[in-house]
Design a protein around this motif. Structure first.
Motif, short mmCIF file in Angstrom:
data_model
loop_
_atom_site.label_atom_id
_atom_site.label_comp_id
_atom_site.label_asym_id
_atom_site.label_seq_id
_atom_site.Cartn_x
_atom_site.Cartn_y
_atom_site.Cartn_z
N SER A 37 12.52 15.46 -6.01
CA SER A 37 13.46 14.34 -5.84
C SER A 37 14.59 14.40 -6.86
O SER A 37 15.67 13.87 -6.62
CB SER A 37 12.75 13.01 -5.94
OG SER A 37 12.75 12.51 -7.25
N HIS A 41 14.95 9.32 -6.06
CA HIS A 41 14.08 8.32 -5.48
C HIS A 41 13.32 7.61 -6.58
O HIS A 41 12.97 8.23 -7.59
CB HIS A 41 13.06 8.96 -4.52
CG HIS A 41 13.68 9.61 -3.33
ND1 HIS A 41 14.07 10.93 -3.32
CD2 HIS A 41 13.99 9.11 -2.11
CE1 HIS A 41 14.59 11.22 -2.15
NE2 HIS A 41 14.56 10.13 -1.39
N ASN A 42 13.03 6.33 -6.38
CA ASN A 42 12.20 5.67 -7.38
C ASN A 42 10.75 6.07 -7.16
O ASN A 42 10.38 6.57 -6.10
CB ASN A 42 12.42 4.14 -7.40
CG ASN A 42 11.82 3.45 -6.20
OD1 ASN A 42 10.70 3.72 -5.80
ND2 ASN A 42 12.58 2.52 -5.63
N ILE A 44 7.93 4.44 -6.78
CA ILE A 44 7.14 3.77 -5.73
C ILE A 44 7.44 4.40 -4.38
O ILE A 44 6.53 4.67 -3.60
CB ILE A 44 7.43 2.25 -5.72
CG1 ILE A 44 7.12 1.62 -7.09
CG2 ILE A 44 6.64 1.57 -4.60
CD1 ILE A 44 5.71 1.82 -7.60
N ASP A 45 8.72 4.67 -4.09
CA ASP A 45 9.08 5.34 -2.84
C ASP A 45 8.47 6.73 -2.75
O ASP A 45 8.01 7.15 -1.69
CB ASP A 45 10.60 5.44 -2.70
CG ASP A 45 11.26 4.10 -2.43
OD1 ASP A 45 10.55 3.16 -2.02
OD2 ASP A 45 12.48 3.99 -2.63
N LEU A 46 8.45 7.46 -3.87
CA LEU A 46 7.83 8.78 -3.87
C LEU A 46 6.34 8.69 -3.55
O LEU A 46 5.80 9.49 -2.79
CB LEU A 46 8.02 9.47 -5.22
CG LEU A 46 9.41 9.96 -5.55
CD1 LEU A 46 9.47 10.50 -6.98
CD2 LEU A 46 9.86 11.02 -4.57
N ILE A 48 4.84 6.33 -1.84
CA ILE A 48 4.70 5.98 -0.42
C ILE A 48 4.90 7.21 0.46
O ILE A 48 4.18 7.40 1.44
CB ILE A 48 5.69 4.85 -0.04
CG1 ILE A 48 5.25 3.54 -0.72
CG2 ILE A 48 5.80 4.69 1.46
CD1 ILE A 48 6.26 2.42 -0.62
N GLN A 49 5.84 8.06 0.09
CA GLN A 49 6.11 9.27 0.88
C GLN A 49 4.88 10.18 0.97
O GLN A 49 4.70 10.87 1.97
CB GLN A 49 7.26 10.07 0.27
CG GLN A 49 8.61 9.46 0.48
CD GLN A 49 9.71 10.25 -0.20
OE1 GLN A 49 9.50 11.37 -0.68
NE2 GLN A 49 10.89 9.67 -0.27
N ASP A 53 -0.38 3.89 -2.41
CA ASP A 53 0.11 2.53 -2.58
C ASP A 53 0.67 2.39 -4.00
O ASP A 53 0.61 3.33 -4.81
CB ASP A 53 -0.97 1.49 -2.28
CG ASP A 53 -2.15 1.55 -3.24
OD1 ASP A 53 -2.07 2.20 -4.30
OD2 ASP A 53 -3.18 0.93 -2.92
N GLU A 54 1.21 1.23 -4.30
CA GLU A 54 1.85 1.02 -5.59
C GLU A 54 0.87 1.17 -6.76
O GLU A 54 1.20 1.79 -7.78
CB GLU A 54 2.49 -0.37 -5.64
CG GLU A 54 3.30 -0.62 -6.90
CD GLU A 54 4.05 -1.95 -6.87
OE1 GLU A 54 4.49 -2.37 -7.94
OE2 GLU A 54 4.18 -2.55 -5.78
N THR A 57 0.05 4.84 -7.33
CA THR A 57 1.22 5.49 -7.90
C THR A 57 1.33 5.20 -9.39
O THR A 57 1.54 6.11 -10.20
CB THR A 57 2.50 5.04 -7.18
OG1 THR A 57 2.39 5.37 -5.79
CG2 THR A 57 3.73 5.70 -7.76
N CYS A 78 15.41 7.14 -10.49
CA CYS A 78 14.04 7.25 -11.01
C CYS A 78 14.01 6.99 -12.52
O CYS A 78 14.92 7.39 -13.24
CB CYS A 78 13.51 8.65 -10.72
SG CYS A 78 11.79 8.86 -11.11
#
Length: 94
Positions: A37, A41-42, A44-46, A48-49, A53-54, A57, A78
């Protein structure tokens, strides 16, 4: 210990071992996603990808910080990046 207790203990140990292996794989996937990334990307989004879950992560981030594989730094979107020594190793092809 009778056979039932022994089997229960074996299943419990096997399950714990499988969970540990999954956490290690998730951590490796997350670190790879973070590198790819490049700060776009932040975290949390990474997570999720790659199906986390949060909470999972944040647990992985804590582990990576404690292993000195990443550091807290504002890097684009990030807030984490590879440790400087890790960046040098990545750039030198090692």
């Amino acid at each position: 210990m009778n056979g039932k207790h022994l089997m229960y203990s074996f299943v419990k140990i096997t399950t714990a071992f499988q969970k540990k292996i999954k956490r290690m794989r998730d951590k490796d996937k997350f670190l790879e996603a973070l590198i790819k990334s490049n700060g776009h990307h932040n975290v949390i989004d990474l997570g999720i990808q790659i199906g986390l879950d949060e909470n999972a992560t944040m647990e992985i981030i804590t582990q990576l910080l404690s292993e000195y594989k990443i550091e807290y730094t504002v890097n684009g979107v990030c807030d984490y990046s590879l440790m400087r020594s890790q960046n040098r190793m990545k750039g030198s092809g090692k």
